[in-house]
Design an enzyme around this catalytic site. Sequence first.
Site, short mmCIF file in Angstrom:
data_model
loop_
_atom_site.label_atom_id
_atom_site.label_comp_id
_atom_site.label_asym_id
_atom_site.label_seq_id
_atom_site.Cartn_x
_atom_site.Cartn_y
_atom_site.Cartn_z
CD GLU A 198 9.42 -7.07 5.41
OE1 GLU A 198 8.61 -8.02 5.33
OE2 GLU A 198 9.49 -6.32 6.39
CG ASP B 212 -0.09 -17.15 8.76
OD1 ASP B 212 0.96 -17.31 9.41
OD2 ASP B 212 -1.21 -17.11 9.29
NE ARG C 269 3.81 6.89 1.70
CZ ARG C 269 4.05 5.67 2.13
NH1 ARG C 269 4.38 4.73 1.28
NH2 ARG C 269 3.93 5.37 3.40
N PRO D 277 0.79 -1.23 0.00
CG PRO D 277 -0.16 -1.12 2.11
CD PRO D 277 0.49 -2.08 1.16
NE ARG E 15 9.82 6.26 8.92
CZ ARG E 15 8.90 6.16 7.96
NH1 ARG E 15 9.00 5.22 7.05
NH2 ARG E 15 7.89 7.01 7.91
CB ALA F 82 1.54 0.43 6.77
CG HIS G 154 10.55 -2.02 5.09
ND1 HIS G 154 9.21 -1.75 4.95
CD2 HIS G 154 10.64 -3.24 5.68
CE1 HIS G 154 8.51 -2.77 5.43
NE2 HIS G 154 9.35 -3.68 5.88
C1 DQA Z 1 7.91 1.43 4.08
C2 DQA Z 1 7.94 1.58 5.60
C3 DQA Z 1 6.55 1.41 6.18
O1 DQA Z 1 6.59 1.60 7.59
C4 DQA Z 1 5.60 2.43 5.58
O2 DQA Z 1 4.31 2.21 6.07
C5 DQA Z 1 5.63 2.42 4.10
C6 DQA Z 1 6.93 2.38 3.44
C7 DQA Z 1 9.31 1.68 3.45
O3 DQA Z 1 9.51 1.26 2.33
O4 DQA Z 1 10.16 2.33 4.09
O5 DQA Z 1 4.60 2.51 3.44
O6 DQA Z 1 7.55 0.09 3.75
#
Ligand code: DQA
Length: 139
Positions: free
Chosen positions: A95, A84, A17, A9, A104, A74, A97
């Site tokens: 993963e 799961d 953003r 999302p 943060r 998020a 980010h």
């Molecule tokens: C994020 C980190 C998440 O906490 C946040 O809600 C995002 C972006 C990142 O790529 O740093 O939507 O996944």
Amino acid sequence: MKILILNGPNLNLIGRREPEIYGTKSFGEFIDEVRQKYSGVEIDYRQSNHEGILIDVIQESDGVYDGIIFNPGAYAHTSIALADAIRSVKTPVVEVHLSNIYEREEFRRHSFTAEACVASIVGRGMCGYEDALDMLLGM
Ligand code: DQA
């Protein structure tokens, strides 16, 4: 080698953003660059703002891709259902980010989904996706 980059999302808004946190490059621009750089790799890209769709995509990716690079946004901090789904497939999931979630707000410091992944890369901006790609190519 076939890799899926899957974004959750609000990541469709990257580039516009909160640029002070996530940068000014759009994901479309980044995908074009990465496809050029890794021309020998088939790279598919999906994004959804919906948890159920992300779960469907992960389930359907099993056996189709050699690896999934997943930024759950998020949902990382809330979704046991996504964790799961990751555990349900044999395809390795890394993963990513963009920001360093561990530096943060308190509510971002735990990732349910990262616990189900083979690795997690945070705080490297778009380079994190390339790091994940290099990791999957080396596996
Ligand atoms: C994020 C980190 C998440 O906490 C946040 O809600 C995002 C972006 C990142 O790529 O740093 O939507 O996944």
